[in-house]
Design an enzyme around this catalytic site. Structure first.
Site, short mmCIF file in Angstrom:
data_model
loop_
_atom_site.label_atom_id
_atom_site.label_comp_id
_atom_site.label_asym_id
_atom_site.label_seq_id
_atom_site.Cartn_x
_atom_site.Cartn_y
_atom_site.Cartn_z
N ARG A 2 0.56 -1.59 -0.08
CA ARG A 2 -0.39 0.12 0.08
C ARG A 2 1.08 1.17 -0.39
NH1 ARG A 2 -2.32 3.82 3.46
NH2 ARG A 2 -4.85 4.69 2.65
N HIS A 38 0.43 5.58 -2.38
CA HIS A 38 -0.81 6.33 -3.17
C HIS A 38 -0.48 6.09 -4.27
CE1 HIS A 38 -2.95 7.40 0.56
NE2 HIS A 38 -3.68 7.60 -0.30
N LYS A 66 -15.20 6.65 -16.70
CA LYS A 66 -15.76 4.72 -15.20
C LYS A 66 -15.32 4.43 -14.48
CE LYS A 66 -19.70 2.20 -16.78
NZ LYS A 66 -20.78 2.78 -15.55
N1 PDD Z 1 -23.78 3.08 -15.08
N2 PDD Z 1 -24.27 7.85 -16.02
C1 PDD Z 1 -22.95 6.91 -14.87
C2 PDD Z 1 -23.16 7.61 -13.95
C3 PDD Z 1 -23.71 5.55 -14.42
O1 PDD Z 1 -23.11 4.92 -13.76
C4 PDD Z 1 -24.26 4.70 -16.34
C5 PDD Z 1 -24.39 3.66 -16.23
C6 PDD Z 1 -24.34 6.48 -16.96
C7 PDD Z 1 -24.84 5.33 -18.37
O2 PDD Z 1 -24.15 4.26 -19.31
P1 PDD Z 1 -24.52 3.65 -19.98
O3 PDD Z 1 -25.58 4.48 -21.09
O4 PDD Z 1 -23.29 3.68 -20.67
O5 PDD Z 1 -24.92 2.40 -19.67
C8 PDD Z 1 -24.33 7.15 -17.12
C9 PDD Z 1 -23.92 1.81 -15.25
C10 PDD Z 1 -25.53 0.70 -15.73
C11 PDD Z 1 -24.13 0.32 -14.22
O6 PDD Z 1 -22.79 0.95 -12.94
O7 PDD Z 1 -24.49 -0.19 -13.54
#
Ligand code: PDD
Length: 285
Positions: free
Chosen positions: A100, A102, A147
């Protein structure tokens, strides 16, 4: 049959898939993920999902372990190994296992994990009657376009909706609409679709892009912009979109009806276009 998952080069039963407690995903939430819906064993907009995944990895300064062609082959193998034809594929890459600290570890391979779960789409009642949402202040960081697997704020915000008997929490940053806790949000005003821009305060949804493509194909005007909560609350229609929610009408926000509290006419048209598009994907991939 035990669920087959993929971990670091191997397909194996879920119960045999194990990672170290020193994995940086576990310790720091240091990684990115992707969710891809699969209809009749066809991955929906796979290339777009892989491109967004690559962009998330680049933003996190994580090297992408595979080319898009390699990912696509792995995803197809994972799909083929499941019982269900409709699936939700989860891709996940972390910065790997290291003591660990950062700062990035040197010479460490990323952890690569994939699983498939049954695809749970909205119920017939949710589609025909619409859903309820609540609102909250967007307490997340400034890179919501990534993401990232670190989803603590999203988890807390979604739970607020569940606690209130609603399906989603709609987020406002300084009173401006960003998105949902795990979805994108659209409004309709005077026949025009209103959508927030794909900036650093929202995830560029694959479903968001498709909705705008379908709107363009059917000559529905779109206004991309920053919309205050008063505009959203007084909209003619509100929609929620995501890979698992597809397109749903929001009929109440914080207990107040949106317009007459029924799914609106443009929603019904968009839902039809969306379902037609899905049928094409199922037939042709
Ligand atoms: N989530 N915004 C956020 C914060 C999201 O987590 C998602 C999707 C979307 C829509 O993105 P898309 O159309 O590509 O699924 C927007 C997924 C489904 C999840 O984390 O389960």
């Amino acid at each position: 049959m035990s669920q087959t998952v993929y971990l670091n080069g191997e397909f194996l039963p879920l119960h045999q898939a194990q990672v170290s407690v020193l994995d940086r995903g576990f310790i720091f939430g240091d990684g990115a993920y992707e969710i891809i819906p699969v209809y009749s064993r066809h991955a929906f907009r796979l290339q777009q999902h892989l491109q967004r995944f690559a962009a998330s990895l680049t933003a996190l300064r994580l090297s992408n372990p595979y080319s898009n062609a390699q990912w696509a082959a792995l995803v197809q193998t994972l799909i083929a190994r499941q019982d269900e034809a409709d699936q939700s594929i989860y891709l996940h890459v972390t910065r790997g296992v290291a003591p660990r600290d950062h700062a990035f570890p040197a010479g460490v391979s990323p952890t690569v994990f994939m699983m498939s779960n049954p695809l749970i789409t909205p119920s017939a009642a949710q589609i025909s009657q619409g859903v309820s949402c609540i609102s909250a202040s967007d307490i997340r960081w400034d890179r919501c376009d990534i993401k990232a697997i670190a989803l603590l704020a999203n988890v807390l915000l979604r739970q607020q909706a569940v606690d209130a008997g609603a399906v989603e929490t709609i987020l406002f940053r300084d009173d401006i609409l960003t998105e949902g806790a795990a979805s994108n949000i659209f409004a309709v005003r005077n026949g025009v679709i209103l959508a927030p821009p794909k900036d650093q305060h929202m995830l560029p949804g694959i479903t968001y892009d498709l909705v705008l493509e379908l709107a363009a194909q059917h000559s529905v005007p779109v206004e991309i912009g920053y919309f205050a909560s008063s505009v959203i609350r007084s909209a003619d229609e509100l929609w929620i979109t995501s890979s698992t929610k597809e397109v749903l009408a929001i009929v109440t926000l914080d207990g107040q009806p949106i317009a007459n509290g029924q799914p609106g006419p443009l929603f019904k048209r968009m839902l039809g276009w969306y379902q037609d598009y899905k049928q094409q994907v199922m037939r042709h991939g």
